[in-house]
Enzyme design. Structure first.
Site, PDB file in Angstrom:
ATOM      1  N   ASN A   9       0.872  -1.174   0.000  1.00  0.00           N
ATOM      2  CA  ASN A   9       0.000   0.000   0.000  1.00  0.00           C
ATOM      3  C   ASN A   9       0.910   1.226   0.000  1.00  0.00           C
ATOM      4  O   ASN A   9       1.453   1.590   1.034  1.00  0.00           O
ATOM      5  CB  ASN A   9      -0.894  -0.031   1.255  1.00  0.00           C
ATOM      6  N   LYS A  11       0.222   4.241  -0.351  1.00  0.00           N
ATOM      7  CA  LYS A  11      -0.409   5.456   0.194  1.00  0.00           C
ATOM      8  C   LYS A  11      -0.120   6.640  -0.741  1.00  0.00           C
ATOM      9  O   LYS A  11       0.009   6.435  -1.938  1.00  0.00           O
ATOM     10  CB  LYS A  11       0.067   5.699   1.628  1.00  0.00           C
ATOM     11  N   HIS A  95      -9.689   1.341   4.533  1.00  0.00           N
ATOM     12  CA  HIS A  95      -8.420   1.489   5.254  1.00  0.00           C
ATOM     13  C   HIS A  95      -8.628   2.461   6.427  1.00  0.00           C
ATOM     14  O   HIS A  95      -9.394   3.417   6.313  1.00  0.00           O
ATOM     15  CB  HIS A  95      -7.340   2.013   4.300  1.00  0.00           C
ATOM     16  N   GLU A  97      -6.977   4.832   7.554  1.00  0.00           N
ATOM     17  CA  GLU A  97      -6.753   6.254   7.247  1.00  0.00           C
ATOM     18  C   GLU A  97      -7.968   6.849   6.547  1.00  0.00           C
ATOM     19  O   GLU A  97      -8.298   8.027   6.725  1.00  0.00           O
ATOM     20  CB  GLU A  97      -5.478   6.409   6.389  1.00  0.00           C
ATOM     21  N   GLU A 167      -5.775  -4.853  10.395  1.00  0.00           N
ATOM     22  CA  GLU A 167      -4.777  -3.808  10.616  1.00  0.00           C
ATOM     23  C   GLU A 167      -5.082  -3.072  11.913  1.00  0.00           C
ATOM     24  O   GLU A 167      -5.884  -2.123  11.916  1.00  0.00           O
ATOM     25  CB  GLU A 167      -4.781  -2.812   9.453  1.00  0.00           C
ATOM     26  N   GLY A 173       2.045   2.406  10.728  1.00  0.00           N
ATOM     27  CA  GLY A 173       2.991   3.512  10.577  1.00  0.00           C
ATOM     28  C   GLY A 173       3.647   3.942  11.879  1.00  0.00           C
ATOM     29  O   GLY A 173       4.297   4.978  11.937  1.00  0.00           O
ATOM     30  N   SER A 212       2.979  -2.038  10.403  1.00  0.00           N
ATOM     31  CA  SER A 212       4.423  -2.119  10.646  1.00  0.00           C
ATOM     32  C   SER A 212       4.983  -3.516  10.385  1.00  0.00           C
ATOM     33  O   SER A 212       5.863  -3.968  11.111  1.00  0.00           O
ATOM     34  CB  SER A 212       4.764  -1.631  12.055  1.00  0.00           C
TER      35      SER A 212
HETATM   36  P1  PGA Z   1       2.570   0.352   7.644  1.00  0.00           P
HETATM   37  O1  PGA Z   1       1.157   0.564   6.943  1.00  0.00           O
HETATM   38  O2  PGA Z   1       3.130  -0.955   7.124  1.00  0.00           O
HETATM   39  O3  PGA Z   1       3.394   1.529   7.247  1.00  0.00           O
HETATM   40  O4  PGA Z   1       2.312   0.284   9.122  1.00  0.00           O
HETATM   41  C1  PGA Z   1       0.267  -0.497   6.731  1.00  0.00           C
HETATM   42  C2  PGA Z   1      -1.006   0.013   6.115  1.00  0.00           C
HETATM   43  O5  PGA Z   1      -1.452   1.112   6.483  1.00  0.00           O
HETATM   44  O6  PGA Z   1      -1.612  -0.646   5.254  1.00  0.00           O
END
Ligand code: PGA
Length: 260
Positions: A9, A11, A95, A97, A167, A173, A212
């Site tokens: 992803n 982003k 997601h 976010e 998630e 993140g 992460s």
């Molecule tokens: P990250 O993001 O691996 O940077 O924690 C995962 C995601 O948001 O899909």
């Protein structure tokens, strides 16, 4: 046997130069892992170029979001059929976010899931609890409501072509990762909720871990029985770390095949 899926992803990241280099490296390195599916999810504006770059490779293309309508006066939005036409096979739906920064809620996530399925895309439904919810012992309740709202509105049959991504919001993140045991427990619960609706589907549906996931923790997470792959943010922007995660998934798949 569930084929592992390792999804990047990206982003809101990527310059044209970075993307060209990254895809070149993933095309080369990805050849070593034919047993697994490798997916990249660039921004909308980069979909076409990535589609061209991954031609003649086994890399797959996905989008990060889609709108519920198919076309019309929805300034700034992009529909499922448009994504399908551009060569997307997958689309992320819900997601965290999107849920927190862009006010997506249970009904709108369910509507997007339906729109994706109707467009022939495979939705990757992202669900997960916040830190506060985990601390209050609400993890399963949250997972249940995020799953059930889609099942109730779209029907369990639509999950035949879907993927679920667990998630935990507190791990995205942040560098914090769910322990393999914490993740396994959430994944087993998600599979149980699916099983309550359709036992066969529960055996085949893939549940990815995201939050992460990195080269150094991927093997332990992916060795858990109900973790079928990863949704990778930060570590997907660099070929080396993303390919190391792919290697861990391919290795785990091989181990399972020889022991089953
Ligand atoms: P990250 O993001 O691996 O940077 O924690 C995962 C995601 O948001 O899909």
């Amino acid at each position: 046997m569930r084929i592992p899926l390792i999804a990047g992803n990206w982003k809101m990241n990527g310059t044209l130069d970075h993307i060209k280099l990254l895809i070149e490296q993933l095309k080369q390195g990805g050849q070593d892992f034919p047993q697994i599916e490798i997916l990249v999810c660039p921004t909308f504006v980069h979909l076409s170029i990535v589609h061209d770059l991954i031609k003649h490779s086994s890399l797959k293309l996905g989008a990060q979001n889609c709108y519920v309508g198919t076309q019309g006066a929805f300034t700034g939005e992009v529909s499922g059929p448009m994504l399908a036409e551009l060569g997307c096979e997958y689309v992320l739906v819900g997601h965290s976010e999107r849920r927190t920064l862009f006010q997506e809620n249970l009904p709108s996530v369910a509507a997007k899931f339906q729109a994706a399925v109707e467009a022939g895309l495979k939705p990757i439904l992202c669900i997960g609890e916040t830190q506060a919810e985990r601390e209050q012992g609400l993890t399963e309740k949250i997972l249940h409501s995020q799953l059930e709202s889609v099942i109730q509105s779209v029907g369990i049959a639509a999950f035949a072509q879907a993927v679920i991504a667990y998630e935990p919001v507190w791990a995205i993140g942040t560098g914090l990762t769910a322990s393999p045991e914490q993740a396994q427990s959430a994944h087993a619960y998600i599979r149980e909720v699916i099983a309550q609706n359709n036992i066969d589907l529960a055996k085949t549906i893939r549940i990815l871990y995201g939050g992460s996931m990195k080269a150094d923790n991927a093997a332990a997470l992916l060795s858990m029985p109900d973790i079928d792959g990863g949704l990778i943010g930060g570590a997907s922007l660099e070929a080396k770390s993303f390919l190391q995660i792919c290697a861990a998934a391919a290795h785990q798949f091989q181990v399972e095949q020889t022991t089953n």
